[in-house]
Scaffold this active site. Structure first.
Site, mmCIF file in Angstrom:
data_model
loop_
_atom_site.group_PDB
_atom_site.id
_atom_site.type_symbol
_atom_site.label_atom_id
_atom_site.label_comp_id
_atom_site.label_asym_id
_atom_site.label_seq_id
_atom_site.Cartn_x
_atom_site.Cartn_y
_atom_site.Cartn_z
ATOM 1 N N ARG A 190 -58.197 -27.710 -4.515
ATOM 2 C CA ARG A 190 -58.471 -29.065 -4.976
ATOM 3 C C ARG A 190 -58.147 -30.029 -3.840
ATOM 4 O O ARG A 190 -58.797 -30.018 -2.822
ATOM 5 C CB ARG A 190 -57.641 -29.370 -6.228
ATOM 6 C CG ARG A 190 -58.143 -28.656 -7.457
ATOM 7 C CD ARG A 190 -57.106 -28.535 -8.526
ATOM 8 N NE ARG A 190 -56.037 -27.638 -8.111
ATOM 9 C CZ ARG A 190 -55.022 -27.268 -8.880
ATOM 10 N NH1 ARG A 190 -54.930 -27.743 -10.084
ATOM 11 N NH2 ARG A 190 -54.112 -26.431 -8.426
ATOM 12 N N SER A 235 -53.536 -27.489 -15.019
ATOM 13 C CA SER A 235 -52.992 -27.100 -16.322
ATOM 14 C C SER A 235 -51.795 -27.977 -16.680
ATOM 15 O O SER A 235 -51.615 -28.363 -17.832
ATOM 16 C CB SER A 235 -52.561 -25.633 -16.307
ATOM 17 O OG SER A 235 -53.664 -24.816 -16.037
ATOM 18 N N LYS A 265 -41.043 -17.470 -15.755
ATOM 19 C CA LYS A 265 -41.476 -18.870 -15.730
ATOM 20 C C LYS A 265 -41.641 -19.404 -17.158
ATOM 21 O O LYS A 265 -42.054 -18.678 -18.042
ATOM 22 C CB LYS A 265 -42.804 -18.950 -14.977
ATOM 23 C CG LYS A 265 -43.132 -20.307 -14.416
ATOM 24 C CD LYS A 265 -44.263 -20.153 -13.401
ATOM 25 C CE LYS A 265 -45.288 -21.262 -13.510
ATOM 26 N NZ LYS A 265 -46.450 -21.052 -12.642
ATOM 27 N N HIS A 270 -60.921 -24.358 -13.888
ATOM 28 C CA HIS A 270 -60.957 -22.902 -13.678
ATOM 29 C C HIS A 270 -62.362 -22.359 -13.977
ATOM 30 O O HIS A 270 -62.889 -21.525 -13.253
ATOM 31 C CB HIS A 270 -59.963 -22.193 -14.614
ATOM 32 C CG HIS A 270 -58.520 -22.497 -14.358
ATOM 33 N ND1 HIS A 270 -57.689 -23.028 -15.313
ATOM 34 C CD2 HIS A 270 -57.746 -22.330 -13.255
ATOM 35 C CE1 HIS A 270 -56.468 -23.169 -14.821
ATOM 36 N NE2 HIS A 270 -56.468 -22.760 -13.577
HETATM 37 P P1 ADP Z 1 -51.206 -20.399 -10.266
HETATM 38 O O1 ADP Z 1 -50.057 -20.355 -11.200
HETATM 39 O O2 ADP Z 1 -51.443 -19.142 -9.512
HETATM 40 O O3 ADP Z 1 -51.278 -21.633 -9.382
HETATM 41 P P2 ADP Z 1 -53.247 -21.554 -11.914
HETATM 42 O O4 ADP Z 1 -53.629 -21.028 -13.235
HETATM 43 O O5 ADP Z 1 -52.553 -22.869 -11.893
HETATM 44 O O6 ADP Z 1 -52.437 -20.418 -11.232
HETATM 45 O O7 ADP Z 1 -54.541 -21.610 -10.993
HETATM 46 C C1 ADP Z 1 -55.256 -20.484 -10.620
HETATM 47 C C2 ADP Z 1 -56.186 -20.864 -9.492
HETATM 48 O O8 ADP Z 1 -57.121 -21.835 -9.945
HETATM 49 C C3 ADP Z 1 -55.500 -21.480 -8.278
HETATM 50 O O9 ADP Z 1 -56.175 -21.062 -7.113
HETATM 51 C C4 ADP Z 1 -55.692 -22.965 -8.486
HETATM 52 O O10 ADP Z 1 -55.683 -23.662 -7.262
HETATM 53 C C5 ADP Z 1 -57.070 -22.968 -9.114
HETATM 54 N N1 ADP Z 1 -57.310 -24.162 -9.920
HETATM 55 C C6 ADP Z 1 -56.588 -24.664 -10.940
HETATM 56 N N2 ADP Z 1 -57.127 -25.804 -11.434
HETATM 57 C C7 ADP Z 1 -58.241 -26.030 -10.701
HETATM 58 C C8 ADP Z 1 -59.234 -27.063 -10.680
HETATM 59 N N3 ADP Z 1 -59.183 -28.119 -11.493
HETATM 60 N N4 ADP Z 1 -60.226 -26.958 -9.779
HETATM 61 C C9 ADP Z 1 -60.259 -25.922 -8.926
HETATM 62 N N5 ADP Z 1 -59.369 -24.935 -8.864
HETATM 63 C C10 ADP Z 1 -58.365 -24.984 -9.734
#
Ligand code: ADP
Length: 169
Positions: free
Chosen positions: A92, A130, A43, A19
């Site tokens: 990703r 995550s 959730k 992130h």
């Molecule tokens: P959500 O619950 O909306 O998927 P996340 O917190 O999992 O939220 O992710 C928020 C954003 O960050 C999403 O667009 C996700 O694809 C992106 N993201 C999460 N991890 C990575 C990573 N390792 N590299 C690039 N983008 C990421």
């Protein structure tokens, strides 16, 4: 001068270096990035909204263009409220694409002014999520290179609390 403002929404349960990598890239494109932490109650998250907010704030305090807030309800409604017309999402593996495209089109449907910008992380973060971080640390692994120290400490503490609770029944 026109301020280029973008919103980067997500659950951030918890925030990872993936992130943060996306945020650092975004600072080269936008003047202000609002990291918007979803206030999810339905959730099952490892951290509460307040905890996720705090971990995000601490993890990005070195990036001056980023402001961390939480939001309720639809992300497009919140984007409209703060006057953001660009949404950042990370892409990703190809597996992200289908869902993200659907989301981008749906958001555009609900709020015509909003456009989504996809950013690809540096290769070392391509397989980082995550959920994998929660799983690895939950099983006793360590991930210093993938998450801020404060996040690693918080996850370890959370699992210790959970295990204690399970022991007590
Ligand atoms: P959500 O619950 O909306 O998927 P996340 O917190 O999992 O939220 O992710 C928020 C954003 O960050 C999403 O667009 C996700 O694809 C992106 N993201 C999460 N991890 C990575 C990573 N390792 N590299 C690039 N983008 C990421």
């Amino acid at each position: 001068m026109i301020m280029r403002k973008a919103i980067y929404p997500g659950t951030f349960d918890p925030i990872t270096n993936g992130h943060i990598n996306i945020l650092e890239k975004a600072t080269r494109l936008f003047d202000e990035i609002v990291l918007a932490v979803a206030n999810i109650t339905g959730k099952d998250t490892l951290f509460s909204t307040e905890e996720r907010l705090y971990l995000c704030q601490e993890s990005v305090k070195h990036i001056k263009e980023v402001k961390v807030v939480s939001f309720d309800g639809l992300v497009v409604d919140f984007a409209r409220e703060i006057d953001a017309v660009t949404m950042i999402r990370g892409l990703r593996a190809v597996s992200d694409f289908e869902y993200e495209l659907q989301l981008a089109l749906m958001n555009k449907n609900v709020y015509q002014k909003i456009d989504t910008v996809f950013l690809v992380p540096d290769s070392q973060y391509l397989y980082l999520s995550s959920s994998i971080v929660r799983q690895v640390i939950g099983l006793g692994g360590r991930l210093h290179d993938h998450i801020p120290q404060i996040v690693e400490d918080a996850i370890i503490r959370r699992f210790q609390e959970k295990n204690l609770k399970d022991l007590k029944g």
